[in-house]
Design a protein around this motif. Sequence first.
Motif, PDB file in Angstrom:
ATOM      1  N   VAL A 165       0.844  -1.203   0.000  1.00 38.56           N
ATOM      2  CA  VAL A 165       0.000   0.000   0.000  1.00 38.56           C
ATOM      3  C   VAL A 165       0.876   1.249   0.000  1.00 38.56           C
ATOM      4  CG1 VAL A 165      -1.551   1.358   1.481  1.00 38.56           C
ATOM      5  CG2 VAL A 165      -2.085  -1.031   0.965  1.00 38.56           C
ATOM      6  N   GLN A 166       1.948   1.220   0.790  1.00 38.59           N
ATOM      7  CA  GLN A 166       2.839   2.379   0.857  1.00 38.59           C
ATOM      8  C   GLN A 166       3.627   2.579  -0.430  1.00 38.59           C
ATOM      9  OE1 GLN A 166       4.764   1.501   4.793  1.00 38.59           O
ATOM     10  NE2 GLN A 166       4.425   3.692   5.035  1.00 38.59           N
ATOM     11  N   ILE A 167       4.299   1.553  -0.895  1.00 41.43           N
ATOM     12  CA  ILE A 167       5.155   1.745  -2.074  1.00 41.43           C
ATOM     13  C   ILE A 167       4.364   1.788  -3.378  1.00 41.43           C
ATOM     14  CG2 ILE A 167       7.169   0.727  -0.974  1.00 41.43           C
ATOM     15  CD1 ILE A 167       6.608  -1.615  -3.166  1.00 41.43           C
ATOM     16  N   GLY A 168       3.151   1.233  -3.354  1.00 42.52           N
ATOM     17  CA  GLY A 168       2.314   1.228  -4.550  1.00 42.52           C
ATOM     18  C   GLY A 168       1.608   2.553  -4.794  1.00 42.52           C
ATOM     19  N   GLY A 169       1.725   3.480  -3.858  1.00 42.05           N
ATOM     20  CA  GLY A 169       1.106   4.789  -4.024  1.00 42.05           C
ATOM     21  C   GLY A 169      -0.382   4.822  -3.721  1.00 42.05           C
ATOM     22  N   CYS A 170      -0.920   3.775  -3.130  1.00 38.47           N
ATOM     23  CA  CYS A 170      -2.356   3.739  -2.833  1.00 38.47           C
ATOM     24  C   CYS A 170      -2.775   4.917  -1.957  1.00 38.47           C
ATOM     25  CB  CYS A 170      -2.731   2.434  -2.142  1.00 38.47           C
ATOM     26  SG  CYS A 170      -2.269   0.943  -3.035  1.00 38.47           S
ATOM     27  N   ASN A 171      -1.959   5.197  -0.948  1.00 39.86           N
ATOM     28  CA  ASN A 171      -2.285   6.289  -0.023  1.00 39.86           C
ATOM     29  C   ASN A 171      -2.234   7.658  -0.695  1.00 39.86           C
ATOM     30  OD1 ASN A 171      -2.798   5.036   2.525  1.00 39.86           O
ATOM     31  ND2 ASN A 171      -0.631   4.561   2.676  1.00 39.86           N
ATOM     32  N   ASP A 172      -1.427   7.803  -1.743  1.00 43.17           N
ATOM     33  CA  ASP A 172      -1.272   9.111  -2.394  1.00 43.17           C
ATOM     34  C   ASP A 172      -2.622   9.711  -2.762  1.00 43.17           C
ATOM     35  OD1 ASP A 172       1.407   8.562  -2.128  1.00 43.17           O
ATOM     36  OD2 ASP A 172       1.781   8.354  -4.273  1.00 43.17           O
ATOM     37  N   CYS A 173      -3.529   8.878  -3.216  1.00 39.22           N
ATOM     38  CA  CYS A 173      -4.861   9.369  -3.595  1.00 39.22           C
ATOM     39  C   CYS A 173      -5.950   8.937  -2.615  1.00 39.22           C
ATOM     40  CB  CYS A 173      -5.232   8.862  -4.988  1.00 39.22           C
ATOM     41  SG  CYS A 173      -4.155   9.478  -6.295  1.00 39.22           S
ATOM     42  N   HIS A 174      -5.863   7.700  -2.114  1.00 42.96           N
ATOM     43  CA  HIS A 174      -6.946   7.119  -1.330  1.00 42.96           C
ATOM     44  C   HIS A 174      -6.898   7.477   0.156  1.00 42.96           C
ATOM     45  CE1 HIS A 174      -8.664   4.653  -4.572  1.00 42.96           C
ATOM     46  NE2 HIS A 174      -7.408   4.542  -4.992  1.00 42.96           N
ATOM     47  N   THR A 175      -5.910   8.292   0.572  1.00 48.80           N
ATOM     48  CA  THR A 175      -5.835   8.752   1.955  1.00 48.80           C
ATOM     49  C   THR A 175      -5.813  10.277   1.950  1.00 48.80           C
ATOM     50  OG1 THR A 175      -4.650   6.772   2.656  1.00 48.80           O
ATOM     51  CG2 THR A 175      -4.435   8.721   4.067  1.00 48.80           C
TER      52      THR A 175
END
Length: 160
Positions: free
Chosen positions: A41-51
């Motif tokens: 989740v961290q390295i995949g960039g999920c948080n960049d948009c979804h958090t």
Amino acid sequence: MMKTLMPSIAALLLASACTVALAETAASAKAGQLARGRYLVQIGGCNDCHTPGYAPQNGKVDEKLWLTGDALGWAGPWGTTYPTNLRLLLAGMSEKQWLLHARNMEPRPPMPWFNVRAMTDADLKAIYAYTRSLGTAGAPAPAYVPPGTKAAGPVIQFPQ
């Protein structure tokens, strides 16, 4: 009588030790999968948009807010899209449904689904397990806004 009880007691103790060892192995495997999911989740960039606020705050957002979606819209020729609350989405899916969703969903931009589709089943299962471990939180993201319609809140505008 004592001689016949001794092997039975030894067998019970051995069975109990094996059960404990198996439980510890399963717990360790689960912890490893959760750690892998968190890492992806961290390295995949999920948080960049979804958090909410994750990128502007250089990732310094409390983990209890991770993957709860965002009201910041992404506007372009496709209309305006919003990052989904993944915690609510995955709470309503089985692991099998998540794998099908990840492999077959046709989302609107700017979601980089080509990256999600490139992940292994083990990676997707780890993300699923981690996201589910966070529990449900937040509200659903705003609804999609079609092209030519102005979004109510703030947006990042892509060139038309």
